[in-house]
Design an enzyme around this catalytic site. Structure first.
Site: not given
Lengths: 356, 356
Positions: A208, A294
């Site tokens: 998205d 991350e």
């Protein structure tokens, strides 16, 4: 019969000499006629050959002409097909390294819609391989259909998130880490299937988010690990690395947990495939603190701030936005059906991508 | 000198006759040689002409060959450029009627992102004219840039919503009607600029909805007014017309205000341009009850349920979703800057599309 005395007359001798001369001339002339006639035959044969050759050449020209018309037709046809809306991106060679675009995706009301419009963005990008990993027990036919229609080189995988790590419908999106199993599934696929690949770049692209096509040009520049600003993320308009005057990364502008080694979003970086192939242990995990997915991944790849490449014009441009598609306000009954992924009529099933 | 009596001898007469014969033969032969030599010259000239022609033909072949190589190169180049990801939509003729796709848009955090990804969907659609109408006092350069890069035939307009009709940041999206001024601006532009257009279809496409490319094929079928299901709208998975067995529209499945003449979303219908051109009074208004924009507009065009065309395979498929991009959770200070559209640093300005 012939009076031999006559031969003694001077005029008779001269006369005979004249006759011999004429006869000789005559033979010479006949000879010449013969040779000329032969020459004529040769020349006529030459002309015939040349005419035949000429016909051959004309046939060749005709064929080439036909080829030209055909090719011109094809060019025009392609031109019609692509006019106004091709080459949104500059051309690449067939040898340009691939972008391996990993999209973890899970079932929700807008899954089909989001994947559909993402496919229309990615289908503009040459030399991109789309690895879609579903959070599901099996591959969903409607998603396979989106991949097929997109004509993007792709790999369709699935990996189920353990049920104790699944979020409920009303959980805020940060409650649990997302896409852990799916990203790992894609990384393992790369390690198994692309072990011989020397060049390429790996990117984690949510279904998205919004991607400006320029971000793909930036990805292709990545030698080690590239980083760039991301729009509308972490409660900010932009999250970005802050650069020193010399272009190296000083710090990041993130306000949430800025002490993280890499306080950036998954959309903010891409890494060279060689790093993924040579660091099989660099995977995501449910066992890292919130917001450290991350950082842990990048550290496991041996990335430090000083060897990260700031891209997007030295982090002065925003080419990717962490957009999120709103969850629809649904009745309790509808939420229940969505959670159980059952009880849809055939039109609802088509809207949600659970048909076949 | 010549003894005349000799002429009376028979053999001499015969001899002279023979000489005359030889002389005649000689002249004949010389004559023949001359004519043959002339013929030879003619033939040689012919050969020369043919050789020159042949050279000319070879030059032609060479040129055609060069053209072929050039065209082949071009085809290959185009092929490289488009391989894997063109013809997501079937071809159309240059004469295929246009879709006039009207997008009202207003400034917000995701405006640039939403318009960017919408442009990548629309750029796949041939014969589409994108009319983007900004809710602003002047045209925004970054939006002009998106339109330009999209290579879609387009018209960029603006029309400011009166300040008493503007919503605040935290207002739910249904508080006030949206896009009234902007849609009207587009309709007036069509009436002024396209008055001579005989064929085409008009559609209102919001910038954060999701469009399957198949919806554009459905739009091209519209003779009067077409209608189809819309996904994720009105608190439902799908809003749709319900059809009788004979294919006519019986009612709609909307749960909110089902008594409206057309209880459907703006994304659910498209109308023939001839209706727009012949009904200059069919405009949107702030003075209609909430939820009645679509109904009022369609009624002003003379549309009734019985002359509406159910499309998308008799309303059994969903090709458009009323997706909404989530408003980011921003600090009060950021909301203030967003509302005033000021105080951004250059990177934020780029992310939000307020740079130049």
């Amino acid at each position: 019969m012939f009076p031999s005395r006559l031969l003694e007359k001077w005029w008779l001798r001269a006369f005979i000499a004249l006759v011999i001369f004429f006869v000789w001339q005559l033979f010479y002339a006949i000879n010449r006629v013969q040779s000329l006639e032969e020459e004529r035959a040769t020349l006529q044969a030459t002309i015939e050959v040349l005419t035949r050759k000429s016909d051959g050449l004309r046939t060749q020209i005709f064929e080439k002409e036909r080829n030209l018309v055909r090719l011109n037709g094809k060019v025009e046809e392609i031109d019609t097909q692509i006019r106004d809306h091709l080459s949104l991106l500059p051309r690449v060679n067939r040898s340009t390294p691939f972008i391996y675009f990993i999209t973890p995706t899970h079932f929700r009301a807008a899954q089909r819609a989001d994947l559909t419009r993402l496919s229309y963005t990615l289908s503009h990008v040459p030399n991109l391989h789309w690895i879609v990993v579903e959070d599901s027990d099996e591959l969903t036919p409607s998603i396979a259909g989106i991949l097929k229609r997109s004509k993007i080189p792709n790999t369709h995988l699935n990996a189920r998130t353990p049920s104790d790590q699944k979020m409920r419908y009303d959980d805020p999106n940060w409650t649990l880490p997302r896409g852990v199993e799916q990203r790992n599934r894609a990384l393992l696929w790369i390690q198994n299937q692309l072990s011989g690949v020397k060049e390429g770049v790996v990117y984690f692209g949510d279904d998205d988010n919004t991607y400006d096509l320029k971000i793909f040009g930036e990805m292709r520049k990545v030698k080690n690990a590239g980083v760039w600003p991301v729009g509308i993320v972490g409660g900010m308009f932009v999250e970005t690395p802050i650069l020193e005057k010399n272009g190296s990364i000083s710090h990041f502008n993130a306000v949430w947990k800025p002490e993280r080694p890499f306080p950036i979003d998954m959309a903010a970086f891409a890494v060279n495939i060689s790093l993924v192939l040579s660091n099989a242990n660099a995977l995501f995990s449910f066992d890292v603190p919130r917001g450290y997915q991350e950082s842990t991944f990048l550290e496991n790849l041996g990335i430090h701030r000083y060897n990260m490449e700031p891209l997007a014009e030295m982090c002065t441009k925003v080419y990717v936005w962490h957009t999120r598609t709103e969850k629809p306000k649904l009745s309790k009954e509808s939420i229940d059906r969505l959670t159980k992924k059952t009880g849809f009529n055939s039109l609802e099933a088509h809207a949600l991508g659970v048909d076949n």
